[in-house]
Design an enzyme around this catalytic site. Structure first.
Site, PDB file in Angstrom:
ATOM      1  N   ALA A 130     -51.620  34.633 -27.626  1.00 32.47           N
ATOM      2  CA  ALA A 130     -52.130  35.967 -27.957  1.00 32.47           C
ATOM      3  C   ALA A 130     -52.333  36.137 -29.457  1.00 32.47           C
ATOM      4  CB  ALA A 130     -51.160  37.021 -27.440  1.00 32.47           C
ATOM      5  N   ASN A 198     -43.416  35.966 -28.415  1.00 35.49           N
ATOM      6  CA  ASN A 198     -43.681  34.522 -28.418  1.00 35.49           C
ATOM      7  C   ASN A 198     -44.579  34.160 -29.582  1.00 35.49           C
ATOM      8  OD1 ASN A 198     -42.515  33.684 -25.727  1.00 35.49           O
ATOM      9  ND2 ASN A 198     -43.806  35.423 -25.178  1.00 35.49           N
ATOM     10  N   HIS A 228     -51.456  42.322 -33.848  1.00 38.57           N
ATOM     11  CA  HIS A 228     -50.665  41.468 -34.731  1.00 38.57           C
ATOM     12  C   HIS A 228     -51.446  41.243 -36.023  1.00 38.57           C
ATOM     13  CE1 HIS A 228     -48.281  40.546 -31.162  1.00 38.57           C
ATOM     14  NE2 HIS A 228     -49.374  40.145 -30.543  1.00 38.57           N
TER      15      HIS A 228
HETATM   16  N1  LIG Z   1     -47.602  32.665 -26.187  1.00 36.84           N
HETATM   17  C1  LIG Z   1     -48.167  33.846 -26.035  1.00 36.84           C
HETATM   18  O1  LIG Z   1     -49.045  34.226 -26.793  1.00 36.84           O
HETATM   19  C2  LIG Z   1     -47.750  34.729 -24.925  1.00 36.84           C
HETATM   20  C3  LIG Z   1     -46.720  34.374 -24.098  1.00 36.84           C
HETATM   21  N2  LIG Z   1     -46.325  35.179 -23.079  1.00 36.84           N
HETATM   22  C4  LIG Z   1     -45.201  34.733 -22.242  1.00 36.84           C
HETATM   23  O2  LIG Z   1     -45.732  34.025 -21.134  1.00 36.84           O
HETATM   24  C5  LIG Z   1     -44.827  34.121 -20.027  1.00 36.84           C
HETATM   25  C6  LIG Z   1     -45.585  34.590 -18.790  1.00 36.84           C
HETATM   26  O3  LIG Z   1     -46.182  35.835 -19.057  1.00 36.84           O
HETATM   27  P1  LIG Z   1     -46.930  36.689 -17.916  1.00 36.84           P
HETATM   28  O4  LIG Z   1     -47.834  35.813 -17.128  1.00 36.84           O
HETATM   29  O5  LIG Z   1     -47.487  37.880 -18.568  1.00 36.84           O
HETATM   30  O6  LIG Z   1     -45.683  37.122 -17.030  1.00 36.84           O
HETATM   31  P2  LIG Z   1     -45.706  37.752 -15.553  1.00 36.84           P
HETATM   32  O7  LIG Z   1     -44.429  38.512 -15.444  1.00 36.84           O
HETATM   33  O8  LIG Z   1     -46.971  38.449 -15.282  1.00 36.84           O
HETATM   34  O9  LIG Z   1     -45.640  36.455 -14.628  1.00 36.84           O
HETATM   35  C7  LIG Z   1     -44.491  35.637 -14.545  1.00 36.84           C
HETATM   36  C8  LIG Z   1     -44.592  34.816 -13.284  1.00 36.84           C
HETATM   37  O10 LIG Z   1     -43.430  33.967 -13.181  1.00 36.84           O
HETATM   38  C9  LIG Z   1     -43.072  33.923 -11.801  1.00 36.84           C
HETATM   39  N3  LIG Z   1     -41.679  33.543 -11.585  1.00 36.84           N
HETATM   40  C10 LIG Z   1     -40.560  34.264 -11.817  1.00 36.84           C
HETATM   41  N4  LIG Z   1     -39.480  33.581 -11.399  1.00 36.84           N
HETATM   42  C11 LIG Z   1     -39.938  32.409 -10.885  1.00 36.84           C
HETATM   43  C12 LIG Z   1     -39.302  31.282 -10.292  1.00 36.84           C
HETATM   44  N5  LIG Z   1     -37.986  31.214 -10.152  1.00 36.84           N
HETATM   45  N6  LIG Z   1     -40.089  30.259  -9.869  1.00 36.84           N
HETATM   46  C13 LIG Z   1     -41.415  30.305 -10.015  1.00 36.84           C
HETATM   47  N7  LIG Z   1     -42.082  31.337 -10.578  1.00 36.84           N
HETATM   48  C14 LIG Z   1     -41.335  32.373 -11.012  1.00 36.84           C
HETATM   49  C15 LIG Z   1     -43.335  35.315 -11.294  1.00 36.84           C
HETATM   50  O11 LIG Z   1     -43.484  35.301  -9.891  1.00 36.84           O
HETATM   51  C16 LIG Z   1     -44.641  35.633 -11.989  1.00 36.84           C
HETATM   52  O12 LIG Z   1     -45.686  35.161 -11.185  1.00 36.84           O
HETATM   53  C17 LIG Z   1     -43.717  35.088 -20.466  1.00 36.84           C
HETATM   54  O13 LIG Z   1     -42.594  34.364 -20.945  1.00 36.84           O
HETATM   55  C18 LIG Z   1     -44.358  35.840 -21.613  1.00 36.84           C
HETATM   56  O14 LIG Z   1     -43.412  36.351 -22.524  1.00 36.84           O
HETATM   57  C19 LIG Z   1     -46.991  36.342 -22.812  1.00 36.84           C
HETATM   58  C20 LIG Z   1     -48.021  36.737 -23.615  1.00 36.84           C
HETATM   59  C21 LIG Z   1     -48.454  35.997 -24.759  1.00 36.84           C
HETATM   60  O1  LIG Z   2     -49.577  40.253 -28.064  1.00 40.10           O
HETATM   61  C1  LIG Z   2     -49.397  39.959 -26.878  1.00 40.10           C
HETATM   62  O2  LIG Z   2     -50.233  40.256 -26.022  1.00 40.10           O
HETATM   63  C2  LIG Z   2     -48.195  39.229 -26.404  1.00 40.10           C
HETATM   64  C3  LIG Z   2     -47.188  38.990 -27.401  1.00 40.10           C
HETATM   65  O3  LIG Z   2     -47.042  39.677 -28.392  1.00 40.10           O
HETATM   66  C4  LIG Z   2     -46.313  37.851 -27.168  1.00 40.10           C
HETATM   67  O4  LIG Z   2     -45.977  37.550 -26.016  1.00 40.10           O
HETATM   68  O5  LIG Z   2     -45.948  37.216 -28.137  1.00 40.10           O
END
Ligand SMILES: NC(=O)C1=CN([C@@H]2O[C@H](COP(=O)(O)OP(=O)(O)OC[C@H]3O[C@@H](n4cnc5c(N)ncnc54)[C@H](O)[C@@H]3O)[C@@H](O)[C@H]2O)C=CC1
Ligand SMILES: O=C([O-])CC(=O)C(=O)O
EC number: 1.4.1.21
Length: 276
Positions: A130, A198, A228
């Site tokens: 992001a 993250n 951000h």
């Molecule tokens: N690097 C970046 O820029 C970003 C990173 N993130 C991170 O990415 C990750 C995922 O984010 P989202 O898709 O928005 O989350 P979300 O909450 O929409 O999806 C998470 C998924 O993990 C699954 N899950 C939970 N427990 C599980 C298990 N035991 N086994 C298998 N699947 C399981 C859930 O069913 C759900 O489908 C989070 O850690 C979030 O903080 C989010 C946004 C930006």
């Molecule tokens: O900006 C976003 O959409 C998500 C974010 O900050 C993160 O997960 O680090």
């Protein structure tokens, strides 16, 4: 194959671990066809719900438990809650396979994963996600970076539930003005805001590390987008960048995040790579 025909590589088999805002979009894109890749499995907490969605794919794949993914894939993309990172990454890294991960904040408390990759010859790949500008930060880090500062502003619904708010008794539900709720390092933010920052950790790993990357977080009731702003002072350049992310169906996650993962996979398989 005659001397002129191009070498044919078998598509890389991909497992998508987590089927939420990021994983479902990524899996659907892989199903529609991403050159060089073949989706072979997904994993979700609610397997029945994910199964119904996967059943609509052109090529439905099984919904497996996390520990069942490694035997059916060459590469895993982690898109799950941060606490699951080791359970997803370790089986792949132990057999020298690559892991693309989005829960970058969790890397700080699980740095053994990087050692595991080094030991066995696999790789951990963190997309820009992001955020913006990790290419310039990586280049500047080859010289000397004096400081990196990031200011994050999020709508209230993008921050509620963060452990830092609960631990410090900070209530933001009814705020009428922007409130600065955190001022500290990326390392501290990763602990206090594991589902929100993250990007700060990814920035720190590209640049000068989690203890020197400084971060402010504001809850702002007047904004709709996760915003951000990064300011970098280096001996090669001074730059500042801002990204305003449209939230996905998960208000904590910007819509651009799965697109960043897709772009990363495309770049890994491409004959021409643009950008650092
Ligand atoms: N690097 C970046 O820029 C970003 C990173 N993130 C991170 O990415 C990750 C995922 O984010 P989202 O898709 O928005 O989350 P979300 O909450 O929409 O999806 C998470 C998924 O993990 C699954 N899950 C939970 N427990 C599980 C298990 N035991 N086994 C298998 N699947 C399981 C859930 O069913 C759900 O489908 C989070 O850690 C979030 O903080 C989010 C946004 C930006
Ligand atoms: O900006 C976003 O959409 C998500 C974010 O900050 C993160 O997960 O680090």
């Amino acid at each position: 194959m005659n001397a002129m025909s191009p070498p044919r590589r078998r598509p890389l088999r991909v497992a998508v671990a987590g089927f939420g805002a990021i994983g479902a979009k990524l899996a659907a894109t892989l199903d529609e066809g991403l050159s060089g890749y073949e989706l072979t499995a997904v994993s979700a907490r609610d397997k029945q719900r994910a199964g119904r969605q996967v059943a609509t794919f052109r090529n439905p794949v099984p919904v497996l438990d996390l520990h069942e993914l490694e035997p059916v894939a060459d590469l895993v993309v982690e898109c799950a809650p941060a606490a699951l990172l080791p359970a997803i990454a370790e089986p792949f890294l132990k057999v020298a396979k690559n892991v693309v991960l989005v829960s970058a904040g969790a890397l700080l408390s699980h740095d053994h994963l990087v050692r595991l990759a080094a030991q066995h010859g696999g790789q951990i790949i963190v997309p820009t996600g992001a955020l913006i500008g990790l290419d310039a930060v990586l280049a500047a880090a080859e010289g000397e970076i004096a400081s990196i500062r990031m200011v994050t502003r999020k709508p209230v619904r993008g921050l509620v539930g963060a452990p830092y708010l609960q631990e410090h008794g900070i209530c933001i539900e009814n705020i009428k003005e922007p409130v600065r709720i955190f001022n500290g390092t990326a390392r501290e933010a990763a602990v206090g805001f594991p589902a929100n920052l993250n990007v700060a950790v990814a920035l720190s790993l590209a640049g000068i590390g989690p203890d020197r990357t400084m971060l402010e977080i504001w809850a702002d009731p007047a904004i709709e987008r996760n915003t951000h702003r990064i300011e970098v002072e280096a001996d090669s350049a001074r730059f500042s960048m801002t990204i305003e992310n449209v939230p996905s169906e998960n208000p904590k996650t910007g819509r651009i995040t799965p697109l960043s993962v897709i772009a990363t996979l495309r770049k890994l398989a491409a004959p021409l790579r643009i950008g650092t």
